[in-house]
Write a protein that holds these residues in place. Structure first.
Motif, mmCIF file in Angstrom:
data_model
loop_
_atom_site.group_PDB
_atom_site.id
_atom_site.type_symbol
_atom_site.label_atom_id
_atom_site.label_comp_id
_atom_site.label_asym_id
_atom_site.label_seq_id
_atom_site.Cartn_x
_atom_site.Cartn_y
_atom_site.Cartn_z
ATOM 1 N N VAL A 52 39.368 26.045 53.044
ATOM 2 C CA VAL A 52 40.296 26.490 52.094
ATOM 3 C C VAL A 52 40.036 28.020 51.417
ATOM 4 N N ASN A 53 38.630 28.088 51.213
ATOM 5 C CA ASN A 53 38.052 29.531 50.672
ATOM 6 C C ASN A 53 38.339 30.771 51.912
ATOM 7 N N ASP A 54 38.140 30.166 53.148
ATOM 8 C CA ASP A 54 38.319 31.251 53.994
ATOM 9 C C ASP A 54 39.633 31.783 54.373
ATOM 10 N N SER A 55 40.814 30.865 53.805
ATOM 11 C CA SER A 55 42.112 31.474 53.967
ATOM 12 C C SER A 55 42.575 32.342 53.313
ATOM 13 N N GLY A 56 41.885 32.558 52.191
ATOM 14 C CA GLY A 56 42.339 33.482 51.111
ATOM 15 C C GLY A 56 43.632 33.144 50.515
ATOM 16 N N LYS A 57 43.914 32.117 50.558
ATOM 17 C CA LYS A 57 45.484 31.710 50.058
ATOM 18 C C LYS A 57 45.318 30.755 48.857
ATOM 19 N N PHE A 58 44.243 30.717 48.398
ATOM 20 C CA PHE A 58 44.104 29.579 47.237
ATOM 21 C C PHE A 58 44.136 29.915 46.048
ATOM 22 N N LEU A 59 45.151 30.019 45.019
ATOM 23 C CA LEU A 59 45.393 30.234 43.757
ATOM 24 C C LEU A 59 44.954 31.686 43.515
ATOM 25 N N ASP A 60 45.471 32.620 44.449
ATOM 26 C CA ASP A 60 45.187 34.121 43.978
ATOM 27 C C ASP A 60 43.722 34.396 44.055
ATOM 28 N N GLY A 61 42.879 33.815 45.047
ATOM 29 C CA GLY A 61 41.686 34.205 45.049
ATOM 30 C C GLY A 61 40.612 33.344 44.468
ATOM 31 N N VAL A 62 40.959 32.302 43.769
ATOM 32 C CA VAL A 62 39.893 31.266 43.437
ATOM 33 C C VAL A 62 39.118 30.926 44.491
ATOM 34 N N THR A 63 37.790 30.770 44.186
ATOM 35 C CA THR A 63 36.677 30.268 45.527
ATOM 36 C C THR A 63 36.245 28.841 44.954
#
Length: 398
Positions: free
Chosen positions: A57-68
């Motif tokens: 999820v994090n590596d996608s860069g597509k989660f909730l405007d940059g949330v890690t």
């Protein structure tokens, strides 16, 4: 209808500290498993699998405007409810987790749910807590699991014996919620099939000597010994004592007994023994195996697939809700887990995030052919195996 959550879920999510701002740069996710205790050989791979999903999820860069999403580990011990509760409280109060991947063993999972998750409005998705009692737990719509209930496993184990024309067995189970629940389920189904249980006896984990337990079981007799325990402690000790004394040489085992460590230590002496473990097959399972191999995770270890799926569901539920909060998870897990929607396999979480961001729907299939039913638990399939030449050999899927 995909939305099956209780209306009380919303009111449960008002405790302070539960909400995380959706624009926060990092949001913590609890990973509470028995890193010490009777399944400690399994939990590193379970945690690694869950963290693999969060990394995807994090590596996608597509989660909730940059949330890690940041995993925070805690030790449930598997068997000590007080320790598990304390560990979960630290996750919530100190680390501020908004959801929990875990716990693992049924007793500690129930304790964390009632003592920490419900009072604080924090959703949990367990990959391995299988006690039938959890199906009716007072959870305010906050508890889900990607492993099937032992109500189903008991039927599967009883049917294994029926297929082999075995009608008389002795049973021993680890003396906790998991062991008792599985034993009750198995015996009910076995006796309904016409079988006879010569003795149903609990055993304690962590003992150095199980000769007394084996003596009683051997005196009762039976065609084989059913072992519903843990591979790293009491269950293994029971089998070792049986082999040492010649009391039993064939065993049927529940899911807690499935481990590479058991095969490494005793597999060569357990030829012909058999059992069942929650498992799956198909494209999703194959894709997960490839991902896990690349990441150095043993995908064949117990509950790795369920752990990946549990963490993936947490992330997708947040995305569907538009914010990285406890409420978003609780409100949307059932939606992203079930049809309708575009089917999502392991390795396709970026695709799922994009669909959800554009207002579409997803049906997360994952590594275990996820389908959440009833109160939010997996329908599930089981792998029947036999021990051949010191290793596990798949017989069929049920």
């Amino acid at each position: 209808m995909k939305r099956l959550l209780m209306a009380t879920a919303a009111s449960a999510l008002t405790a302070s500290g539960v909400y995380a701002e959706s624009h926060a740069s990092t949001v913590n996710i609890g990973v509470i498993l028995g890193f010490t205790g009777p399944i400690e050989s399994l939990t590193p791979m379970m945690a690694g699998s869950a963290e693999l999903a969060l990394s995807e999820v994090n590596d996608s860069g597509k989660f909730l405007d940059g949330v890690t999403l940041a995993p925070v580990r805690a030790d449930s011990t598997c068997v000590d409810s007080a320790a598990a509760t304390a560990a979960a409280e630290r996750l919530v109060t100190t680390d501020g987790v908004v959801a929990i991947m875990g716990a693992d063993c049924s007793g500690v999972t129930g304790a964390v749910l009632s003592n920490v998750a419900v009072p604080n409005g924090v959703p949990m998705i367990s990959p391995s807590a299988t006690s039938p009692g959890l199906s009716n737990a007072e959870d305010n719509g906050l508890f889900f699991r990607t492993a099937p209930s032992d109500a189903r496993q008991g039927e599967v184990l009883a049917n294994l014996l029926a297929d082999k024309d075995i009608t008389s067995v002795a049973v021993t189970y680890t003396n906790n919620d998991y062991g008792k629940g599985l034993s009750d389920s198995f015996i009910s189904s076995f006796e309904a099939n016409g079988g006879t249980v010569t003795l149903n006896a609990p055993h304690e984990d962590g003992k150095a000597d199980y000769s007394a337990e084996i003596g009683a079981l051997a005196s009762a007799g039976g065609d084989l010994l059913v072992v519903l325990g843990y591979s790293d402690q009491g269950g293994k000790g029971i089998i070792q004592a049986s082999l040492d004394t010649g009391a039993f040489d064939t065993f049927m085992m529940g899911d807690g007994m499935y481990s590479d460590a058991l095969m490494a230590d005793l597999g060569g002496d357990m030829e012909g023994s058999f059992g069942a473990v929650p498992w799956s097959e198909g494209e999703g399972t194959e894709k997960f195996a490839a991902l896990a191999e690349t990441a150095g995770v043993n995908s064949e270890s117990s509950f790795t697939r369920e752990s990946y799926d549990a963490a993936a569901l947490i992330a997708l539920a947040m995305m569907a809700g538009g914010e990285a909060t406890s409420k978003a998870v609780a409100d949307n897990v059932m939606d992203v887990a079930n049809a309708p929607g575009e089917q999502i396999l392991p390795g396709e979480l970026a695709k799922a995030l994009e669909i959800l961001a554009n207002g579409g729907e997803v049906d997360y299939v994952g590594a275990t052919n996820v389908e959440l039913i009833g109160p939010g638990e997996a329908a599930g399939t089981y792998r029947e195996y036999t021990i051949t030449d010191g290793g596990y050999e798949t017989v069929s899927f049920r």
